[in-house]
Design a protein around this motif. Structure first.
Motif, short mmCIF file in Angstrom:
data_model
loop_
_atom_site.label_atom_id
_atom_site.label_comp_id
_atom_site.label_asym_id
_atom_site.label_seq_id
_atom_site.Cartn_x
_atom_site.Cartn_y
_atom_site.Cartn_z
N UNK A 46 0.81 -1.22 0.00
CA UNK A 46 0.00 0.00 0.00
C UNK A 46 0.84 1.27 0.00
N UNK A 47 1.84 1.34 0.87
CA UNK A 47 2.62 2.57 0.97
C UNK A 47 3.36 2.85 -0.33
N UNK A 48 3.96 1.79 -0.92
CA UNK A 48 4.72 1.97 -2.15
C UNK A 48 3.80 2.40 -3.29
N UNK A 49 2.62 1.75 -3.38
CA UNK A 49 1.67 2.11 -4.44
C UNK A 49 1.21 3.55 -4.28
N UNK A 50 0.90 3.94 -3.05
CA UNK A 50 0.44 5.30 -2.79
C UNK A 50 1.53 6.31 -3.16
N UNK A 70 10.54 6.11 -12.72
CA UNK A 70 10.40 5.45 -14.02
C UNK A 70 8.97 4.95 -14.24
N UNK A 71 8.38 4.39 -13.20
CA UNK A 71 7.01 3.91 -13.33
C UNK A 71 6.04 5.07 -13.54
N UNK A 72 6.30 6.18 -12.87
CA UNK A 72 5.46 7.37 -13.05
C UNK A 72 5.57 7.89 -14.48
N UNK A 73 6.80 7.92 -15.01
CA UNK A 73 7.01 8.38 -16.37
C UNK A 73 6.34 7.46 -17.39
N UNK A 74 6.40 6.16 -17.15
CA UNK A 74 5.74 5.21 -18.04
C UNK A 74 4.23 5.40 -18.03
N UNK A 75 3.69 5.68 -16.85
CA UNK A 75 2.25 5.92 -16.73
C UNK A 75 1.86 7.17 -17.52
N UNK A 76 2.65 8.22 -17.40
CA UNK A 76 2.36 9.47 -18.11
C UNK A 76 2.61 9.33 -19.60
N UNK A 101 3.57 10.52 -6.79
CA UNK A 101 4.62 11.00 -7.68
C UNK A 101 4.06 11.24 -9.08
N UNK A 102 3.24 10.31 -9.55
CA UNK A 102 2.64 10.43 -10.87
C UNK A 102 1.74 11.66 -10.94
N UNK A 103 0.91 11.85 -9.91
CA UNK A 103 0.01 13.00 -9.89
C UNK A 103 0.78 14.32 -9.83
N UNK A 104 1.87 14.35 -9.07
CA UNK A 104 2.67 15.57 -8.97
C UNK A 104 3.30 15.93 -10.31
N UNK A 105 3.84 14.93 -11.00
CA UNK A 105 4.43 15.16 -12.31
C UNK A 105 3.36 15.56 -13.33
N UNK A 106 2.23 14.88 -13.28
CA UNK A 106 1.13 15.20 -14.20
C UNK A 106 0.71 16.65 -14.02
#
Length: 229
Positions: free
Chosen positions: A10-14, A55-61, A19-24
């Motif tokens: 949970x903590x890692x996913x959150x 890297x996972x955040x960038x892939x999502x975006x 991070x993804x939302x902040x970059x977005x």
């Protein structure tokens, strides 16, 4: 048959989601601009997260069309070409036409009042003088339209397009004199909706999107000319 138990840390996913939302949001707010190269190391330091998380955040975006990962060069903020602008707005014109018609015929009285109230908010001087706030309120206007249109698929597709459209709205709103025309166009759409006139609402929604597309393309021309100079 034994049922496999899947566990998500949970903590890692959150953390990845944040991070993804902040970059977005940084891209949508214009802090990172189209074509700007992004350093994974600097993002790790800025976000205070691991490289794998970045890297996972960038892939999502990248899947959302906001980031382009170029082999041997790394990630950069996606630059949307004029051809892609035409394609995006062509799809949006048809979807928004469906949403406008659907909202006029299916929305509750409370949803119609909420749409009118959001348009009134959008026209306030304190909103029109703050581009980030203006974009946020306009997105809220469309959230109401999508929620009340009665077409789940059209609504989902519009939401998927929304991030790239938000980047393009930032370009469009930079064009002097465009926003007053936007308010007039949206007012006509809401007036048709208040009369439960689905056909007029659909036509006006499509016209509004096509005018917005023309404005974005016009706004992109000076930048293209500078690159060619």
């Amino acid at each position: 048959m034994n049922q496999m138990l899947l566990r998500v840390p949970r903590e890692e996913t959150s953390l990845r989601q944040r991070a993804t939302q902040t970059l977005r949001q940084a891209i949508l707010d214009g802090h990172f601009t189209p074509g700007q190269k992004l350093s994974e190391r600097e993002l790790c330091e800025s976000l205070d997260v691991s490289r794998s998380c970045v890297r996972e955040s960038l892939q999502h975006l990248q899947a959302e069309g906001l980031i382009t990962i170029i082999p041997h060069r790394g990630p950069e903020v996606t630059t949307i070409s004029p051809k892609e602008v035409r394609d995006i707005y062509e799809v949006r014109a048809h979807l928004e036409s469906l949403a406008g018609r659907g909202f006029a015929l299916n929305a509750s009285k409370d949803q119609v009042r909420a749409l009118r109230a959001k348009l009134t908010e959008l026209s306030q001087p304190e909103i029109t003088q703050d581009r980030a706030l203006m974009l946020n309120v306009k997105n809220q206007f469309y959230d109401i339209l999508i929620a009340g249109c009665g077409n789940l698929v059209a609504g989902q597709l519009l939401q998927q397009l929304n991030n790239r459209v938000t980047v393009l709205r930032r370009i469009s709103m930079a064009q002097p004199g465009r926003f007053p025309h936007t308010l007039v166009e949206l007012d006509a759409i809401v007036a048709a909706i208040e009369q439960s006139d689905g056909e007029t609402a659909a036509r006006l929604c499509e016209e509004h999107v096509r005018k917005a597309a023309a404005n974005v393309l016009q706004s992109m021309q000076p930048a293209a000319a500078k690159l060619q100079a």
